[in-house]
Design a protein around this motif. Structure first.
Motif, PDB file in Angstrom:
ATOM      1  N   UNK A 216       4.256 -13.608 -16.842  1.00 42.43           N
ATOM      2  CA  UNK A 216       2.941 -12.772 -16.374  1.00 42.43           C
ATOM      3  C   UNK A 216       2.352 -11.879 -17.446  1.00 42.43           C
ATOM      4  N   UNK A 217       0.878 -11.482 -17.218  1.00 43.85           N
ATOM      5  CA  UNK A 217       0.460 -10.628 -17.849  1.00 43.85           C
ATOM      6  C   UNK A 217      -0.011  -9.618 -16.562  1.00 43.85           C
ATOM      7  N   UNK A 218       0.783  -8.502 -16.903  1.00 48.32           N
ATOM      8  CA  UNK A 218       0.392  -7.378 -15.895  1.00 48.32           C
ATOM      9  C   UNK A 218      -0.688  -6.309 -16.303  1.00 48.32           C
TER      10      UNK A 218
ATOM     11  N   UNK B 241      -2.043  -9.262 -11.370  1.00 45.19           N
ATOM     12  CA  UNK B 241      -1.265  -9.954 -12.004  1.00 45.19           C
ATOM     13  C   UNK B 241      -2.345 -11.031 -12.967  1.00 45.19           C
ATOM     14  N   UNK B 242      -2.807 -10.575 -14.136  1.00 41.72           N
ATOM     15  CA  UNK B 242      -3.934 -11.397 -14.651  1.00 41.72           C
ATOM     16  C   UNK B 242      -3.853 -12.904 -14.652  1.00 41.72           C
ATOM     17  N   UNK B 243      -2.634 -13.276 -15.226  1.00 45.73           N
ATOM     18  CA  UNK B 243      -2.106 -14.603 -15.131  1.00 45.73           C
ATOM     19  C   UNK B 243      -0.547 -14.698 -14.711  1.00 45.73           C
ATOM     20  N   UNK B 244       0.053 -15.736 -14.195  1.00 40.30           N
ATOM     21  CA  UNK B 244       1.445 -15.733 -13.740  1.00 40.30           C
ATOM     22  C   UNK B 244       1.813 -17.134 -13.678  1.00 40.30           C
TER      23      UNK B 244
ATOM     24  N   UNK C 198       0.221 -19.371 -20.667  1.00 40.43           N
ATOM     25  CA  UNK C 198      -0.858 -18.825 -19.820  1.00 40.43           C
ATOM     26  C   UNK C 198      -1.703 -18.171 -21.115  1.00 40.43           C
ATOM     27  N   UNK C 199      -2.771 -18.263 -21.112  1.00 42.60           N
ATOM     28  CA  UNK C 199      -3.942 -17.578 -21.729  1.00 42.60           C
ATOM     29  C   UNK C 199      -5.026 -16.558 -21.021  1.00 42.60           C
ATOM     30  N   UNK C 200      -5.023 -15.490 -21.440  1.00 46.06           N
ATOM     31  CA  UNK C 200      -5.859 -14.537 -20.552  1.00 46.06           C
ATOM     32  C   UNK C 200      -6.541 -13.562 -21.652  1.00 46.06           C
TER      33      UNK C 200
END
Length: 272
Positions: free
Chosen positions: A214-216, A222-225, A233-235
């Motif tokens: 994830x991106x916390x 959780x911006x992406x998980x 995952x791309x954010x």
């Protein structure tokens, strides 16, 4: 900045196959506009390879590192990957992560400071300090590995050194689901940083990894998980998010360091 987190099962004990796979993944991440691509802990050769670890370990500027640098330069994307590092002078082996810049240069190499259990302590020597945050696309980036993040002092140390983004390759199994679910988001909020946490997918021998990369964000998001399977995952992250949440979570500005001296002391065993 846009970043990519690659949750992958990889090819156990086969660096050449992993290099072939990252070529395609780097191409995809770059096409999506990502500045960096983060891989799991010990991604290059695999995590659960006690019988092959010494054989596959290489120096930070070894032949596989050179191939990864070529791929980073070809696709104009930074690559941050976990591997078993052999010190060329002492011969000691470390659980390490290296950051390669989009122009193919090594930005920093970090050796895991908190080894997990007898498994890791039987294979690796612990690192003796944190790596200073490095600059990438206007961000100050810190590195940790897996178990490191479970100690609050580690993320706080990097945040106080100026990091506003922390990248964490990991190899996490199911009994520790509280780490991505609770601990990683808490570290992001309490330190007002973004944390990218990148796990393996699938299984290696008797180890089954939970995924849940994830991106916390510093705003408890959780911006992406990911789930448990393969995922890229791309954010996008922005410094404006940090500025907007600093007043809501003012832990950094309201610290009282004079009260915390005991934290740096070894724990004493109580004797009645």
């Amino acid at each position: 900045m846009k970043l990519a987190i690659w949750q992958t099962g990889g090819f156990l004990g086969d660096p050449a196959a992993n290099i072939a796979a990252i070529e395609q993944t780097a191409r995809t991440a770059s096409a999506a506009g990502a500045t960096l691509l983060l891989c799991p802990e010990c991604w290059l050769g695999g995590y659960n390879i006690p019988e092959l670890c010494a054989e596959l370990a290489e120096p930070r500027n070894g032949p596989w590192a050179t191939r990864i640098a070529d791929i980073a330069k070809k696709h104009n994307v930074a690559i941050i990957y976990g591997y078993a590092e052999r010190d060329p002078d002492s011969g000691a082996i470390y659980n390490a992560v290296q950051a390669i810049s989009p122009n193919g240069n090594s930005l920093v190499n970090y050796r895991k400071t908190h080894l997990f259990g007898d498994f890791e302590r039987g294979l690796y020597r612990p690192g003796d300090g944190f790596a200073a945050p490095f600059e990438l696309a206007g961000w100050r980036v810190g590195l940790l590995i897996c178990y490191d993040v479970e100690f609050p002092e580690t993320v706080r140390s990097l945040a106080l050194a100026g990091a506003n983004l922390i990248l964490i390759p990991t190899a996490l199994t199911g009994e520790y689901a509280c780490v991505p679910d609770i601990i990683v988001p808490a570290r992001a909020v309490e330190n007002q940083v973004f944390i990218a946490y990148c796990n393996h997918a699938g299984a290696e021998g008797d180890m089954r990894f939970i995924g849940k990369s994830r991106l916390a964000g510093p705003d408890d998001s959780a911006i992406v998980a990911a789930g448990g399977g393969e995922a890229l995952l791309i954010a996008t992250i922005t410094r404006e998010t940090i500025a907007a949440t600093a007043a809501i979570f003012p832990y950094r500005s309201e610290r009282r360091p004079a009260l915390y001296a005991a934290i740096a002391q070894p724990e004493r065993t109580r004797r009645d």
